[in-house]
Design a protein around this motif. Structure first.
Motif, PDB file in Angstrom:
ATOM      1  N   PRO A  95     -13.299  -2.820 -12.352  1.00  9.56           N
ATOM      2  CA  PRO A  95     -14.093  -3.879 -11.723  1.00  9.56           C
ATOM      3  C   PRO A  95     -15.532  -3.494 -11.405  1.00  9.56           C
ATOM      4  O   PRO A  95     -16.465  -4.240 -11.713  1.00  9.56           O
ATOM      5  CB  PRO A  95     -13.302  -4.187 -10.448  1.00  9.56           C
ATOM      6  CG  PRO A  95     -11.902  -3.803 -10.763  1.00  9.56           C
ATOM      7  CD  PRO A  95     -12.003  -2.623 -11.668  1.00  9.56           C
ATOM      8  N   PRO A 152      -9.259  -9.393  -3.230  1.00  8.43           N
ATOM      9  CA  PRO A 152      -7.860  -9.309  -2.791  1.00  8.43           C
ATOM     10  C   PRO A 152      -7.749  -9.315  -1.267  1.00  8.43           C
ATOM     11  O   PRO A 152      -8.570  -8.728  -0.562  1.00  8.43           O
ATOM     12  CB  PRO A 152      -7.384  -7.968  -3.368  1.00  8.43           C
ATOM     13  CG  PRO A 152      -8.310  -7.678  -4.500  1.00  8.43           C
ATOM     14  CD  PRO A 152      -9.633  -8.257  -4.099  1.00  8.43           C
ATOM     15  N   ILE A 301      -7.820  -5.858 -15.557  1.00 11.50           N
ATOM     16  CA  ILE A 301      -8.335  -6.047 -14.197  1.00 11.50           C
ATOM     17  C   ILE A 301      -7.596  -7.178 -13.496  1.00 11.50           C
ATOM     18  O   ILE A 301      -7.321  -7.111 -12.296  1.00 11.50           O
ATOM     19  CB  ILE A 301      -9.846  -6.353 -14.242  1.00 11.50           C
ATOM     20  CG1 ILE A 301     -10.623  -5.118 -14.692  1.00 11.50           C
ATOM     21  CG2 ILE A 301     -10.359  -6.839 -12.893  1.00 11.50           C
ATOM     22  CD1 ILE A 301     -12.105  -5.379 -14.852  1.00 11.50           C
ATOM     23  N   GLN A 302      -7.249  -8.211 -14.225  1.00  9.85           N
ATOM     24  CA  GLN A 302      -6.660  -9.400 -13.630  1.00  9.85           C
ATOM     25  C   GLN A 302      -5.137  -9.342 -13.555  1.00  9.85           C
ATOM     26  O   GLN A 302      -4.526 -10.185 -12.905  1.00  9.85           O
ATOM     27  CB  GLN A 302      -7.087 -10.630 -14.432  1.00  9.85           C
ATOM     28  CG  GLN A 302      -8.598 -10.804 -14.488  1.00  9.85           C
ATOM     29  CD  GLN A 302      -8.990 -11.947 -15.393  1.00  9.85           C
ATOM     30  OE1 GLN A 302      -8.892 -13.108 -15.025  1.00  9.85           O
ATOM     31  NE2 GLN A 302      -9.448 -11.629 -16.595  1.00  9.85           N
ATOM     32  N   LEU A 308      -6.713  -3.713  -9.430  1.00 18.51           N
ATOM     33  CA  LEU A 308      -7.256  -4.672  -8.463  1.00 18.51           C
ATOM     34  C   LEU A 308      -7.421  -4.058  -7.073  1.00 18.51           C
ATOM     35  O   LEU A 308      -8.276  -4.479  -6.298  1.00 18.51           O
ATOM     36  CB  LEU A 308      -6.351  -5.899  -8.377  1.00 18.51           C
ATOM     37  CG  LEU A 308      -6.540  -6.962  -9.467  1.00 18.51           C
ATOM     38  CD1 LEU A 308      -5.488  -8.045  -9.328  1.00 18.51           C
ATOM     39  CD2 LEU A 308      -7.933  -7.552  -9.421  1.00 18.51           C
ATOM     40  N   ARG A 309      -6.598  -3.049  -6.768  1.00 15.89           N
ATOM     41  CA  ARG A 309      -6.693  -2.431  -5.441  1.00 15.89           C
ATOM     42  C   ARG A 309      -8.057  -1.791  -5.204  1.00 15.89           C
ATOM     43  O   ARG A 309      -8.445  -1.563  -4.056  1.00 15.89           O
ATOM     44  CB  ARG A 309      -5.587  -1.391  -5.258  1.00 15.89           C
ATOM     45  CG  ARG A 309      -4.216  -2.010  -5.067  1.00 15.89           C
ATOM     46  CD  ARG A 309      -3.184  -1.000  -4.583  1.00 15.89           C
ATOM     47  NE  ARG A 309      -1.857  -1.571  -4.715  1.00 15.89           N
ATOM     48  CZ  ARG A 309      -1.000  -1.245  -5.673  1.00 15.89           C
ATOM     49  NH1 ARG A 309      -1.330  -0.349  -6.583  1.00 15.89           N
ATOM     50  NH2 ARG A 309       0.188  -1.828  -5.734  1.00 15.89           N
ATOM     51  N   GLU A 312     -10.015  -3.805  -2.847  1.00 11.85           N
ATOM     52  CA  GLU A 312      -9.543  -4.039  -1.482  1.00 11.85           C
ATOM     53  C   GLU A 312     -10.598  -3.660  -0.448  1.00 11.85           C
ATOM     54  O   GLU A 312     -10.574  -4.163   0.674  1.00 11.85           O
ATOM     55  CB  GLU A 312      -8.245  -3.263  -1.231  1.00 11.85           C
ATOM     56  CG  GLU A 312      -7.052  -3.868  -1.961  1.00 11.85           C
ATOM     57  CD  GLU A 312      -5.763  -3.113  -1.724  1.00 11.85           C
ATOM     58  OE1 GLU A 312      -5.824  -1.989  -1.150  1.00 11.85           O
ATOM     59  OE2 GLU A 312      -4.701  -3.624  -2.123  1.00 11.85           O
TER      60      GLU A 312
END
Length: 385
Positions: A95, A152, A301-302, A308-309, A312
């Motif tokens: 990301p 997220p 990524i999705q 994805l973390r 956070e």
């Protein structure tokens, strides 16, 4: 070697060139107009999948004519953007790399701010992250086809996390249980076989891409998008095959099923308005040379929680700069995740509304480039400076 590639058939007034950013990043292939001294405010255009900077060819000049330096670039993994050191490692598709690439490129172009970043499809993911993470650098953002639902969420206490885990839905398993078993295209794009199945045989790549662009456009009569009520398999199954595929199909097979019912002459006549054969040939040649894997890497990524973390750290953060959402009226993209467009009012502190353009499906910058440019300029006009 890129030096051996044919020049791209871009409109007069647009320049195609490489911008070297080593050792910070890649050699970015860009299309630009309006590069003058003293520098004009910068607009950056970010494409989606399976597209290229070339997808903005008819948007660039209207923006440049309004007094801006306009740059569209091939994203990491796409087209003529490359690493001088060899293939880009899989670990670089993360990301924050999306944001780093844009910031590095903008600096290399001599700009310490970006007036507006515009992203279409997966490019909207990159654009949204840029605006979210660097509101000091990106003054406004336009998202096309892919709404921003926020970073997220994090549970505020352990009990919330246990509840969240208990209601998590394995959507691939739920889709497979349907009477007509299905699967989600994003998860298909993450499979090892997806690149090969989309790419080969290369002799039929032109036919596949013509079909793929057609069925996701306003030209295909099968597109009748509407909001879905919930993230449930029975709701998602209302979407076309190119989003919710038959369980055993490849993407080529999914597209071929719908194209089998189309009149080739009608397809040719309708597509000639916005994607002529010589323009489609650009995509065919670039993907035949590179394959689809670079673009497919971004779908991790999705769909991969462990990636994805990384976001956070942004939990609870909102896009603070002026933001507008624009899409084609015949585009299913905004409705893939129920309630995502409506949620933008909550995750953007200065949301300037959603606009749906008549006569456009998913490929808004190509199908209705003048209207796309007008929406970008109308947002910029409201922020001044």
């Amino acid at each position: 070697m890129l030096s051996n590639l044919s020049p791209l058939p871009v409109p007069a007034g647009i320049t195609s060139r490489l911008v070297q950013t080593a050792p910070h990043s890649l050699a970015f292939h860009i299309l630009e107009a309006g590069s003058v001294i003293p520098a004009r405010p910068l607009i950056i255009l970010v494409h989606g999948f399976p597209e290229l900077a070339y997808s903005w060819r008819h948007v660039i000049l209207p923006l440049a004519s309004a007094g801006y330096h306009v740059v569209a670039f091939d994203q990491r993994g796409y087209g003529r953007t490359h690493s001088p050191d060899g293939p880009t490692p899989l670990s670089d598709f993360r990301p924050l790399t999306l944001v780093q690439d844009v910031v590095v490129l903008a600096h290399a172009l001599g700009h310490n701010k970006v007036k507006c970043i515009v992203g279409h499809d997966f490019g909207a993911v990159a654009a949204a992250l840029c605006a979210l993470i660097r509101p000091d650098y990106f003054e406004s953002v336009v998202l096309m086809s892919h709404p921003f639902k926020g970073p997220p969420d994090l549970p505020l206490r352990p009990a919330d996390e246990l509840l969240q885990r208990s209601i998590t839905v394995d959507m691939e398993a739920e889709l497979a249980k349907l009477e007509r078993p299905r699967k989600h295209y994003k998860w298909y794009y993450c499979t090892p076989a997806a690149n090969r199945e989309m790419l080969e045989p290369k002799e039929e790549l032109q036919e596949f891409l013509r079909g793929y662009f057609h069925v996701k456009s306003a030209d295909w009569d099968g597109n009748d998008p509407r909001p879905l009520t919930a993230w449930k398999a029975t709701e998602l199954a209302q979407m076309p095959r190119y989003y919710i595929m038959d369980k055993g199909d490849t993407m080529r097979e999914a597209v071929a099923k719908d194209m089998a019912e189309e009149d080739p002459q009608v397809v040719r006549e309708r597509s000639s308005r916005w994607l002529k054969d010589e323009e489609l040939a650009v995509y065919v040649e670039e993907y035949a040379r590179n394959g689809f894997q670079g673009g497919l890497n971004w779908y991790r990524i999705q769909t991969r929680p462990e990636i994805l973390r990384e976001l956070e750290i942004l939990a609870g953060k909102k896009i603070e700069v002026p933001c507008r959402f624009v899409s084609g009226k015949q585009d299913w993209g905004p409705f893939q995740e129920p309630g995502a467009v409506e949620k933008m009012h909550k995750v953007c502190t200065d949301f300037r509304g959603a606009k749906y353009i008549e006569g456009a499906g998913h490929w808004l910058p190509q199908e209705r480039p003048q209207e796309a440019a007008e929406e970008i300029l109308s947002l910029i006009d409201t922020i001044g400076g």
